[in-house]
Write a protein that holds these residues in place. Structure first.
Motif, PDB file in Angstrom:
ATOM      1  N   LEU A 124       0.873  -1.168   0.000  1.00 59.16           N
ATOM      2  CA  LEU A 124       0.000   0.000   0.000  1.00 59.16           C
ATOM      3  C   LEU A 124       0.912   1.220   0.000  1.00 59.16           C
ATOM      4  O   LEU A 124       1.698   1.407   0.930  1.00 59.16           O
ATOM      5  CB  LEU A 124      -0.903   0.006   1.239  1.00 59.16           C
ATOM      6  N   CYS A 125       0.846   2.023  -1.053  1.00 55.26           N
ATOM      7  CA  CYS A 125       1.705   3.209  -1.180  1.00 55.26           C
ATOM      8  C   CYS A 125       0.842   4.452  -1.306  1.00 55.26           C
ATOM      9  O   CYS A 125      -0.106   4.485  -2.101  1.00 55.26           O
ATOM     10  CB  CYS A 125       2.595   3.102  -2.419  1.00 55.26           C
ATOM     11  N   VAL A 126       1.198   5.478  -0.516  1.00 60.69           N
ATOM     12  CA  VAL A 126       0.464   6.742  -0.552  1.00 60.69           C
ATOM     13  C   VAL A 126       1.448   7.903  -0.456  1.00 60.69           C
ATOM     14  O   VAL A 126       2.612   7.729  -0.103  1.00 60.69           O
ATOM     15  CB  VAL A 126      -0.558   6.840   0.598  1.00 60.69           C
ATOM     16  N   GLY A 127       0.941   9.087  -0.720  1.00 59.83           N
ATOM     17  CA  GLY A 127       1.750  10.288  -0.627  1.00 59.83           C
ATOM     18  C   GLY A 127       1.774  10.861   0.774  1.00 59.83           C
ATOM     19  O   GLY A 127       1.174  10.304   1.705  1.00 59.83           O
ATOM     20  N   PRO A 128       2.448  11.989   0.958  1.00 57.73           N
ATOM     21  CA  PRO A 128       2.625  12.583   2.288  1.00 57.73           C
ATOM     22  C   PRO A 128       1.321  12.886   3.017  1.00 57.73           C
ATOM     23  O   PRO A 128       1.248  12.744   4.253  1.00 57.73           O
ATOM     24  CB  PRO A 128       3.393  13.875   1.989  1.00 57.73           C
ATOM     25  N   ALA A 130      -1.498  11.335   3.200  1.00 57.73           N
ATOM     26  CA  ALA A 130      -2.150  10.170   3.824  1.00 57.73           C
ATOM     27  C   ALA A 130      -1.197   9.347   4.672  1.00 57.73           C
ATOM     28  O   ALA A 130      -1.594   8.327   5.250  1.00 57.73           O
ATOM     29  CB  ALA A 130      -2.784   9.295   2.752  1.00 57.73           C
ATOM     30  N   LYS A 131       0.042   9.777   4.764  1.00 59.92           N
ATOM     31  CA  LYS A 131       1.044   9.048   5.552  1.00 59.92           C
ATOM     32  C   LYS A 131       0.611   8.941   7.016  1.00 59.92           C
ATOM     33  O   LYS A 131       0.175   9.915   7.620  1.00 59.92           O
ATOM     34  CB  LYS A 131       2.386   9.778   5.463  1.00 59.92           C
ATOM     35  N   GLY A 132       0.722   7.721   7.570  1.00 62.98           N
ATOM     36  CA  GLY A 132       0.374   7.507   8.965  1.00 62.98           C
ATOM     37  C   GLY A 132      -1.115   7.391   9.232  1.00 62.98           C
ATOM     38  O   GLY A 132      -1.526   7.222  10.385  1.00 62.98           O
ATOM     39  N   LYS A 133      -1.926   7.459   8.178  1.00 63.53           N
ATOM     40  CA  LYS A 133      -3.379   7.417   8.350  1.00 63.53           C
ATOM     41  C   LYS A 133      -3.995   6.141   7.789  1.00 63.53           C
ATOM     42  O   LYS A 133      -5.017   5.666   8.289  1.00 63.53           O
ATOM     43  CB  LYS A 133      -4.015   8.641   7.685  1.00 63.53           C
ATOM     44  N   VAL A 134      -3.394   5.595   6.742  1.00 63.99           N
ATOM     45  CA  VAL A 134      -3.922   4.378   6.123  1.00 63.99           C
ATOM     46  C   VAL A 134      -3.355   3.146   6.820  1.00 63.99           C
ATOM     47  O   VAL A 134      -2.433   3.242   7.622  1.00 63.99           O
ATOM     48  CB  VAL A 134      -3.575   4.335   4.624  1.00 63.99           C
ATOM     49  N   ALA A 149     -10.102  11.994   2.120  1.00 66.86           N
ATOM     50  CA  ALA A 149     -10.206  13.052   3.133  1.00 66.86           C
ATOM     51  C   ALA A 149      -8.887  13.795   3.278  1.00 66.86           C
ATOM     52  O   ALA A 149      -8.856  15.025   3.408  1.00 66.86           O
ATOM     53  CB  ALA A 149     -10.631  12.439   4.467  1.00 66.86           C
ATOM     54  N   ALA A 150      -7.785  13.058   3.240  1.00 63.11           N
ATOM     55  CA  ALA A 150      -6.470  13.676   3.396  1.00 63.11           C
ATOM     56  C   ALA A 150      -6.151  14.613   2.231  1.00 63.11           C
ATOM     57  O   ALA A 150      -5.468  15.624   2.405  1.00 63.11           O
ATOM     58  CB  ALA A 150      -5.394  12.603   3.502  1.00 63.11           C
ATOM     59  N   LEU A 151      -6.647  14.278   1.049  1.00 66.02           N
ATOM     60  CA  LEU A 151      -6.372  15.076  -0.146  1.00 66.02           C
ATOM     61  C   LEU A 151      -7.481  16.079  -0.453  1.00 66.02           C
ATOM     62  O   LEU A 151      -7.412  16.799  -1.449  1.00 66.02           O
ATOM     63  CB  LEU A 151      -6.188  14.152  -1.358  1.00 66.02           C
ATOM     64  N   HIS A 152      -8.524  16.101   0.408  1.00 65.43           N
ATOM     65  CA  HIS A 152      -9.671  16.986   0.207  1.00 65.43           C
ATOM     66  C   HIS A 152     -10.329  16.723  -1.146  1.00 65.43           C
ATOM     67  O   HIS A 152     -10.629  17.641  -1.906  1.00 65.43           O
ATOM     68  CB  HIS A 152      -9.245  18.460   0.336  1.00 65.43           C
ATOM     69  N   ILE A 203      -1.840  10.123  -9.897  1.00 70.24           N
ATOM     70  CA  ILE A 203      -1.852   8.845  -9.178  1.00 70.24           C
ATOM     71  C   ILE A 203      -1.933   9.144  -7.681  1.00 70.24           C
ATOM     72  O   ILE A 203      -1.145   9.939  -7.163  1.00 70.24           O
ATOM     73  CB  ILE A 203      -0.586   8.017  -9.468  1.00 70.24           C
ATOM     74  N   HIS A 204      -2.856   8.501  -6.983  1.00 71.44           N
ATOM     75  CA  HIS A 204      -3.070   8.816  -5.573  1.00 71.44           C
ATOM     76  C   HIS A 204      -2.757   7.665  -4.624  1.00 71.44           C
ATOM     77  O   HIS A 204      -2.625   7.880  -3.418  1.00 71.44           O
ATOM     78  CB  HIS A 204      -4.525   9.253  -5.366  1.00 71.44           C
ATOM     79  N   ALA A 205      -2.626   6.460  -5.153  1.00 68.50           N
ATOM     80  CA  ALA A 205      -2.274   5.312  -4.316  1.00 68.50           C
ATOM     81  C   ALA A 205      -1.891   4.141  -5.203  1.00 68.50           C
ATOM     82  O   ALA A 205      -2.257   4.082  -6.378  1.00 68.50           O
ATOM     83  CB  ALA A 205      -3.433   4.913  -3.406  1.00 68.50           C
ATOM     84  N   VAL A 206      -1.142   3.217  -4.613  1.00 66.81           N
ATOM     85  CA  VAL A 206      -0.824   1.947  -5.258  1.00 66.81           C
ATOM     86  C   VAL A 206      -1.249   0.847  -4.305  1.00 66.81           C
ATOM     87  O   VAL A 206      -0.928   0.889  -3.115  1.00 66.81           O
ATOM     88  CB  VAL A 206       0.680   1.815  -5.565  1.00 66.81           C
ATOM     89  N   MET A 207      -1.978  -0.121  -4.800  1.00 61.96           N
ATOM     90  CA  MET A 207      -2.439  -1.239  -3.989  1.00 61.96           C
ATOM     91  C   MET A 207      -2.178  -2.549  -4.721  1.00 61.96           C
ATOM     92  O   MET A 207      -2.185  -2.584  -5.955  1.00 61.96           O
ATOM     93  CB  MET A 207      -3.937  -1.125  -3.680  1.00 61.96           C
TER      94      MET A 207
END
Length: 322
Positions: A124-128, A130-134, A149-152, A203-207
């Protein structure tokens, strides 16, 4: 180490990209990979480092060059560093002329990169933001709500990259049911992971499940970018592979976070585009030279550099094209 060697590592990935670019679209992925490996190995022979490959082309009996444990550079008296390479991430992409093939190298002080076994890893990869939230333990729908929510943004405005594999059928259905968009890729989840941590790539996430070694290299880049990767190694049905992994200290029940995969404080990450992609343009040739697009990341001091280079041929009557 970081600033002094950044230029050296940039040259390594640039030359590897130029070397394998001649094979774009030729349909022979092994040849494309060989060109990149040979160039990268040659470029690192005389670097002012005491380097050791910790992630490479495989074990010594599986790879003639850039094998795990191979020593590189001028040796003793120079900085002792661990090196992780993916000489050509996306060999199939290069061979078919598809987007997002890149050459990649990550380096850190000794012990700064996890020596990951050649197994699969759930990622699971995310940007700054969402870090620590997913959480890898959460459902895709739960994580997508957190990322939105993190990216509004709305969940419907998110794009998730997933490797196009049968093993991801349920994941793909879950993401679509949650309302997010999916970009299916044939190869290149490392490039996608970096894109998830750079605003503007779309791109907003990698799963999904991909290679564990690529997960470590992704962690090195994401640590420099302030993003996050979470990974859990997938149990291999091969008993010998599992026993080998467990002998290395691998815990199949543990979630490995960014700092677990790339614990180093002094990290350099370098990548160069081979074919045009979301993050980097590909190699372009013209009559008097070659143009490359590269990314160089440093952990301390934190630097993110997108580098556009024109490699001009020797001679008097030459033309540089924009």
């Amino acid at each position: 180490m970081e600033m002094s060697l950044s230029g050296e590592f940039l040259s390594v990935v640039e030359q590897a990209a130029i070397a394998c670019a001649v094979s774009i679209g030729n349909g022979n992925r092994k040849h494309s990979d060989w060109l990149a490996v040979e160039s990268m190995r040659h470029s690192m022979e005389h670097l002012p480092i005491d380097g050791t490959i910790v992630i490479g082309e495989g074990e010594r009996d599986e790879a003639p060059m850039l094998y795990v444990g191979e020593k590189l550079g001028l040796g003793m008296g120079h900085p002792a560093i661990d090196i992780a390479v993916d000489p050509l991430e996306g060999t199939n992409l290069c061979a078919t002329g598809a987007p997002n093939a890149i050459t990649v190298l990550a380096a850190s002080e000794k012990g700064g990169l996890l020596h990951a076994p050649d197994l699969y890893m759930q990622k699971l990869c995310v940007g700054p933001a969402a870090k620590g939230k997913v959480s890898l333990d959460a459902t895709p729908a739960e994580n997508l709500k957190i990322i939105a929510a993190a990216l509004h943004r709305k969940v419907s405005e998110l794009t998730v990259v997933v490797l196009d594999r049968p093993r991801h059928d349920n994941l793909i259905e879950a993401i679509r049911s949650a309302g997010a968009r999916i970009q299916l890729i044939g190869d290149g989840d490392l490039s996608a992971a970096i894109s998830a941590a750079v605003s503007g790539t779309g791109i907003h996430a990698v799963m999904g499940i991909g290679g564990a070694p690529e997960g470590v290299i992704s962690a090195a880049a994401l640590k420099c970018l302030g993003g996050e990767i979470q990974g859990r190694l997938v149990v291999d049905t091969n008993t010998a592979s599992r026993e080998k992994a467990e002998a290395m200290g691998v815990d199949f029940n543990r979630i490995y976070f960014t700092d677990d995969l790339a614990p180093g404080e002094h990290i350099v990450f370098a990548a160069c585009g081979v074919t045009r992609g979301n993050l980097l343009d590909g190699v372009h040739t013209f009559g008097d030279g070659v143009r490359t697009a590269s990314l160089v990341l440093n952990r301390r001091p934190r630097r993110v550099r997108f580098i556009d280079t024109v490699h001009v041929n020797e001679g008097e009557d030459i033309t540089v094209r924009f």
